[in-house]
Design a protein around this motif. Structure first.
Motif, PDB file in Angstrom:
ATOM      1  N   ASP A 131      85.368  52.172 -30.317  1.00  0.00           N
ATOM      2  CA  ASP A 131      85.401  53.477 -30.969  1.00  0.00           C
ATOM      3  C   ASP A 131      84.117  54.243 -30.653  1.00  0.00           C
ATOM      4  O   ASP A 131      83.007  53.731 -30.864  1.00  0.00           O
TER       5      ASP A 131
ATOM      6  N   ARG B  58      79.161  50.284 -39.166  1.00  0.00           N
ATOM      7  CA  ARG B  58      79.045  48.982 -38.485  1.00  0.00           C
ATOM      8  C   ARG B  58      78.660  47.877 -39.463  1.00  0.00           C
ATOM      9  O   ARG B  58      79.261  46.799 -39.482  1.00  0.00           O
TER      10      ARG B  58
ATOM     11  N   MET C  37      81.557  47.077 -42.018  1.00  0.00           N
ATOM     12  CA  MET C  37      82.669  46.317 -41.447  1.00  0.00           C
ATOM     13  C   MET C  37      82.302  44.852 -41.245  1.00  0.00           C
ATOM     14  O   MET C  37      83.136  43.959 -41.449  1.00  0.00           O
TER      15      MET C  37
ATOM     16  N   THR D  29      90.409  46.492 -40.463  1.00  0.00           N
ATOM     17  CA  THR D  29      90.166  47.188 -39.199  1.00  0.00           C
ATOM     18  C   THR D  29      91.173  48.308 -38.995  1.00  0.00           C
ATOM     19  O   THR D  29      90.824  49.407 -38.538  1.00  0.00           O
ATOM     20  N   ARG D  30      92.411  48.060 -39.341  1.00  0.00           N
ATOM     21  CA  ARG D  30      93.439  49.102 -39.194  1.00  0.00           C
ATOM     22  C   ARG D  30      93.118  50.296 -40.088  1.00  0.00           C
ATOM     23  O   ARG D  30      93.200  51.449 -39.661  1.00  0.00           O
TER      24      ARG D  30
ATOM     25  N   TYR E  38      88.545  48.787 -32.184  1.00  0.00           N
ATOM     26  CA  TYR E  38      87.407  49.150 -33.034  1.00  0.00           C
ATOM     27  C   TYR E  38      86.092  49.069 -32.267  1.00  0.00           C
ATOM     28  O   TYR E  38      85.233  49.952 -32.383  1.00  0.00           O
TER      29      TYR E  38
ATOM     30  N   LEU F 207      90.071  52.216 -38.632  1.00  0.00           N
ATOM     31  CA  LEU F 207      90.410  53.048 -37.478  1.00  0.00           C
ATOM     32  C   LEU F 207      91.094  54.338 -37.916  1.00  0.00           C
ATOM     33  O   LEU F 207      90.819  55.418 -37.385  1.00  0.00           O
TER      34      LEU F 207
END
Length: 457
Positions: free
Chosen positions: A449, A323, A326, A387-388, A446, A391
């Motif tokens: 998740d 977390r 990101m 983000t892609r 995201y 994931l």
């Protein structure tokens, strides 16, 4: 699962530590070699473009540009597979399971070899019909085909380097892939000058130089692994990977490969719309895309670093670090966008002139406008890519694919509806508008998740 022996465990602390300590500083330290490495890798294509444009002229430059999206489709699928395999390796490293890491390397070699051969065969059979289908102008069709066919035949070399580099990065070593790439990039420049300007091979010489140079980087990577990182060297028994791990490697790699190929397929369709606008527009767009591919390197490098960071911390079961990491990456993307805007305001047209070697107003104005209009959206692009990748690193294989479908459908709509009406302006705005929709979708996925944001009981 078989855990590493205590005597071996110290190896896991020899590279950049993404599992402990300050997050952003570790990300930057790990990212910088990736950034420089990506920059030199992009230099392969940029130097090709500069020499072709300055020595052979706008028509030859357009020949490379006309098959640029097909290049991305061929290479992108292979790179996506390599990145997916590296994600599984990074999770094994995060869990400090040496036996699993070796089996992952063994399975990656098998899947990578088969995938490269399939991509090459598909290219041999379908490249020329695809160029014709894309309405490639007749005066550049033959040169474009010669260029992209050589690239296709060298896909296995490009994949081999990126797999080796990906496995090294998975264990925290982002420096040595950079060293090997710098050496081979210097060779690439020399070969460009010899084959294009000296021998007179034309556009085909640029492709040959690229393949040979990356071949050298593969050899250097393999020699280094044998000498310094034998933890990545599988033995005979490690090739008994097992169906579960093979499926994990296959599904993760195919997921990322398909994601890249769907994006590239959308670019192929977009290229059809661009090809209908004329040779000079293609030349200007080609120069601008080369510059874009260089200036978005800080975003791609941080996303790659974030992928390894998320994979390792997923293996180590540390959602709080994911977390925080990101959030830092998102802020970094905004800062990159600010710098991109300032750079394009000052030097967009000058850079297009440098890359293309052209003095045609259509080439220079269109290329500069592309760079100026795209720059503010770098923040969105950074959020999207990171983000892609995150994931995928968290083990999600299906939901990230939908973002690629969004891009594909969006490009089809632009080609059918907006480009015929607004010409090159629609080409410029196509991707930034689509990025916004993709980023919104991916961030939503995201935030839901279950590992990063577990539901409170």
């Amino acid at each position: 699962m078989t855990q590493t022996r205590p005597a071996k465990k110290s190896f896991f602390n020899q590279n950049v530590d993404l599992l402990n300590g300050p997050i952003f500083r570790s990300l930057v330290v790990f990212m910088l070699p990736i950034f420089v490495s990506n920059l030199f890798q992009q230099l392969y294509n940029t130097v090709d473009t500069m020499i072709v444009g300055n020595v052979l002229g706008d028509t030859a430059l357009a020949a490379i540009g006309a098959c640029g999206s097909i290049y991305e489709l061929l290479v992108g699928f292979g790179l996506g597979i390599g990145n997916g395999l590296a994600i599984v390796a990074a999770r094994s490293f995060g869990a400090q399971d040496e036996e699993l890491l070796k089996k992952t390397a063994a399975g990656s070699l098998v899947i990578g070899l088969i995938s490269s051969l399939v991509i090459t065969l598909a290219g041999i059979l379908g490249l020329h019909p695809l160029l014709v289908l894309l309405d490639t102008p007749a005066e550049i069709l033959d040169e474009a085909y010669r260029y992209i066919l050589i690239i296709d035949l060298g896909v296995i070399v490009m994949f081999a380097y990126n797999l080796c580099a990906g496995l090294l990065r998975a264990i925290g070593n982002s420096v040595m892939p950079l060293v090997f790439l710098i050496l081979s990039s210097l060779l690439n420049v020399a070969l460009d000058l010899v084959l294009i300007a000296g021998v007179g091979m034309g556009v085909a010489g640029a492709a040959v130089a690229t393949v040979i140079a990356q071949g050298v980087s593969v050899v250097l990577c393999i020699l280094y692994v044998f000498k310094k990182t034998r933890i990545l060297l599988p033995e005979k028994q490690h090739f008994h990977v097992g169906s579960h791990l093979y499926w994990e490697l296959f599904s993760q790699s195919i997921s990322m490969g398909l994601m890249s190929s769907i994006v590239s397929a959308g670019s192929v369709i977009l290229q059809y719309g661009i090809n209908g606008l004329g040779t000079l527009v293609i030349a200007g767009h080609t120069a601008a895309r080369k510059l874009f591919s260089v200036t978005d390197m800080p975003l791609l490098a941080m996303a790659s670093a974030g992928s390894t960071f998320v994979s390792q911390n997923r293996g180590a079961n540390k959602p709080d670090r994911v977390r925080k990491g990101m959030r830092d990456i998102y802020l970094y993307s905004v800062v990159c966008a600010v710098f991109a805007v300032l750079l394009m305001q000052v030097g967009a047209e000058w850079m297009v002139r440098l890359i293309s070697g052209s003095s045609e107003p259509v080439v220079l104005e269109n290329g500069a406008r592309y760079l100026l209009w795209n720059a503010p959206f770098y923040a969105v692009l950074g959020v999207l890519i990171s983000t892609r990748y995150a994931l995928q690193s968290l083990g999600q294989k299906v939901l990230p694919l939908f973002s690629s479908v969004i891009e594909f459908v969006g490009k089809v709509i632009f080609v059918l509806v907006f480009i015929p009406r607004f010409a090159y302006n629609a080409v410029i705005l196509c991707e930034p508008i689509i990025w916004c929709f993709m980023a919104a979708y991916l961030v939503t996925v995201y935030l839901h998740d279950p590992f990063v944001f577990p539901k409170k009981k």
